[in-house]
Enzyme design. Structure first.
Site, PDB file in Angstrom:
ATOM      1  N   CYS A  26      -9.298 -10.095   0.614  1.00 19.32           N
ATOM      2  CA  CYS A  26      -8.342 -10.008   1.865  1.00 19.32           C
ATOM      3  C   CYS A  26      -8.711 -10.540   2.986  1.00 19.32           C
ATOM      4  CB  CYS A  26      -7.358  -9.512   2.383  1.00 19.32           C
ATOM      5  SG  CYS A  26      -6.225  -9.900   2.992  1.00 19.32           S
ATOM      6  N   HIS A  50      -5.038  -8.102  -2.315  1.00 17.87           N
ATOM      7  CA  HIS A  50      -5.492  -6.767  -2.641  1.00 17.87           C
ATOM      8  C   HIS A  50      -5.771  -6.122  -3.518  1.00 17.87           C
ATOM      9  CE1 HIS A  50      -6.666  -5.562   1.907  1.00 17.87           C
ATOM     10  NE2 HIS A  50      -4.773  -6.855   1.812  1.00 17.87           N
ATOM     11  N   GLU A  73      -6.948  -4.138  -5.502  1.00 14.83           N
ATOM     12  CA  GLU A  73      -7.664  -2.217  -5.388  1.00 14.83           C
ATOM     13  C   GLU A  73      -6.313  -1.543  -5.350  1.00 14.83           C
ATOM     14  OE1 GLU A  73      -8.234  -4.095  -2.421  1.00 14.83           O
ATOM     15  OE2 GLU A  73      -7.668  -2.999  -0.752  1.00 14.83           O
TER      16      GLU A  73
END
Ligand code: GLN
Length: 550
Positions: free
Chosen positions: A391, A522, A524
């Protein structure tokens, strides 16, 4: 109304917070799912924030974004990782959300002129949300974790709503208390009294816990289990020992050893299903604990590292876990190092970063440490160290390239420098209005959006797919006006929104750099133990190669 026969497990904390209610709830969800039940996990945050998006991650842990775009508590991340599936907006609720709904209804004359009260109106709204979460999920069992500790003022209505449900459907609801048994250093002996008191405190609400998950430094012995069982009118085999362990991912395996899933389904009068199948999970736990022959050192360069009392591992929980999962596939043992961007800003970048095999700049907001982060990007690019930008880390990757390679002097993000000559990262039109009107809460570009990938790129090589969907949380975007110029200078935008307007992934060609890549989203948030994220895996594999070559 809840579907007939739907079962609820309410998880309530005793003695103190922070003892692992979230992991206990996630693990109960997993062992029940592994027995063949469909399960949804629900988190109740009693505070008055409408969502977690406005809270400081260093104080409250990371903001975990769901596909729907709802900004939630980090526990939701654990739930998704344990269950290995996406959860919906119905699976998360806050006190603020409940009150907002009730007050809006009152303003719309929804209560027909009656006086609106915490009991029954707020309690009814809570109950309705408990039930609608199970309906939307079409699950058989809902595990609902009520945040805070018994005795808190804030969570009392949430406990009371559960009590009323139990009163109406006694066979369909069970209560689990996750409590703490201290071992005072001066005594060296485990004490059960605080837990006994916590159970009594819950009894005063009219709720009796059927199970006790006894968190402690050590396992709870049989003698103490019996003592708790008698003092708290509970079956001895419903007192589950949950000692501190090496990895949170062991917890479901320990619950399985204690046959907790069977005990829960018995208590809920559910027909027995297949034997619990945790074989994939067991394989993962073995892999995550394996000491691999290659150790890799990863620097996470951020700004939050000098703000005093905080738990960084909570602020970046999903990033850390994503690295661990992918390390099992890259056959490496990762070591994470927190690097303060300000140390780079004011110091020698070489001295700070040369010892690492890979560099991550994670998501972030604002000015603090930004030039240090940009220097870290430059250092990674010039020295061909694998770099992964998440990001903000992607936006800064593009800014560094614009400044130093495309020679766009003073290139910046409009978030920091509104008057920059080259706003490489600019605000979206729709976002301008939000900021002008102080509409900060829940107003970013949030949640899952699709993206198309270009063949032959690092990103495509990792995903092996032309279409992906990933979760977002940002206000600013790569400015479309500069895309052509940046591409001419060698930058590759390997992922874009389906209409081609928004840049989702930026990277450098493999012949120029082994792994220099950033994502506007994102990744993750979608990394799971049983399905590690392909981009984290590609990044870690690149760090392994880098380590071997140096
Ligand atoms: N601050 C940047 C933006 O709002 C990046 C946000 C983030 O990293 N999550 O666009």
């Amino acid at each position: 109304m809840a579907r007939k026969g739907h079962k609820y497990i309410f998880v309530i904390g005793g003695v103190m917070s922070g003892v692992g209610k979230g992991i206990a709830s996630s693990s109960m969800g997993l062992v029940l799912q592994a027995k063949g039940f469909s399960v949804n996990l629900v988190k109740v945050d009693p505070y008055l924030n409408v969502d977690a998006g406005t809270m400081n991650p260093t104080e409250h842990g990371e903001v975990f974004v769901l596909d729907s775009g709802l900004e939630t508590d980090q526990d939701m991340g654990n739930y998704e990782r344990f269950l290995n599936r996406d959860l919906g907006a119905e699976d998360y609720m806050t006190g603020g959300m409940i009150y907002q709904t009730v007050i809006n209804r009152e303003r719309a004359l929804g209560y027909g002129g009656k006086c609106v009260e915490a009991i029954p109106d707020v309690r009814n709204e809570i109950q309705q949300r408990y039930e609608s979460a199970s309906n939307v999920n079409e699950s058989e069992i809902s595990v609902i974790e009520i945040g805070g500790t018994v005795g808190d003022f804030q969570n009392a209505l949430f406990i009371d709503a559960a009590r009323v449900m139990k009163m109406r459907h006694p066979d369909d609801i069970t209560f689990v208390m996750v409590s703490y048994l201290p071992v005072p250093g001066s005594l060296g002996e485990m004490k059960t009294r605080p837990t006994q008191n916590a159970v009594r405190q819950l009894n005063a609400y009219g709720v009796h816990p059927d199970f006790l998950i006894a968190r402690s430094k050590y396992p709870v012995d049989e003698k103490r289990k019996r003592k708790i069982a008698i003092a708290c009118s509970m079956r001895t085999d419903h007192v589950v020992s949950a000692p501190d362990i090496e990895s949170i991912y062991d917890v479901p395996l320990n619950f399985e050893k204690d046959k907790l899933a069977d005990a829960l389904t018995d208590a809920l009068k559910l027909p027995s299903k297949k034997n619990t199948d945790l074989s994939e999970w067991r394989k993962f736990v073995r892999a995550i604990k394996r000491k691999n022959s290659i150790d890799i050192d990863i620097a996470i360069v951020g700004k939050y590292f000098d703000t005093g009392d905080f738990v960084l591992s909570d602020a970046y929980l999903s990033v850390i876990e994503a690295i661990k999962f992918s390390a099992t596939v890259a056959h490496a043992t990762p070591h994470i190092h927190w690097v303060n961007a300000k140390d780079i800003e004011h110091g020698d970048v070489e001295e700070v970063l040369s010892k690492y095999d890979g560099i991550i700049v994670p998501g972030g907001f604002g000015e603090s440490g930004i030039e240090g982060k940009i220097k870290a990007v430059e250092y990674a690019r010039v020295n061909k160290i694998p770099y992964f930008g998440l990001c903000y880390g992607m936006q800064l990757l593009v800014i560094e390239y614009a400044r130093n390679v495309a020679k766009l002097d003073g290139a910046h993000t409009a978030e920091i420098d509104k008057k920059t000559k080259h706003p490489i990262v600019a605000i979206m039109e729709s976002q301008k209005e939000n900021l002008e009107q102080d509409k900060y809460g829940g107003s970013m570009r949030l949640g899952a959006y699709p993206a198309n990938l270009k063949k032959g790129t690092l990103a495509y090589g990792a995903y092996k797919n032309e279409q992906i969907s990933e979760r977002h949380r940002h206000r600013y975007e790569i400015n479309p006006k500069y895309v052509e110029q940046l591409e001419k200078s060698g930058m590759v935008f390997s992922g874009t929104s389906p209409d081609g307007v928004l840049m989702e992934i930026a990277e450098l060609p493999k012949k120029v750099h082994p792994f220099m890549l950033g994502t506007q989203f994102h990744p993750e948030l979608k990394a799971r133990p049983l399905s590690p994220h392909p981009l984290f895996t590609a990044f870690l594999k690149a760090t392994v190669v880098h380590k071997k070559n140096t």
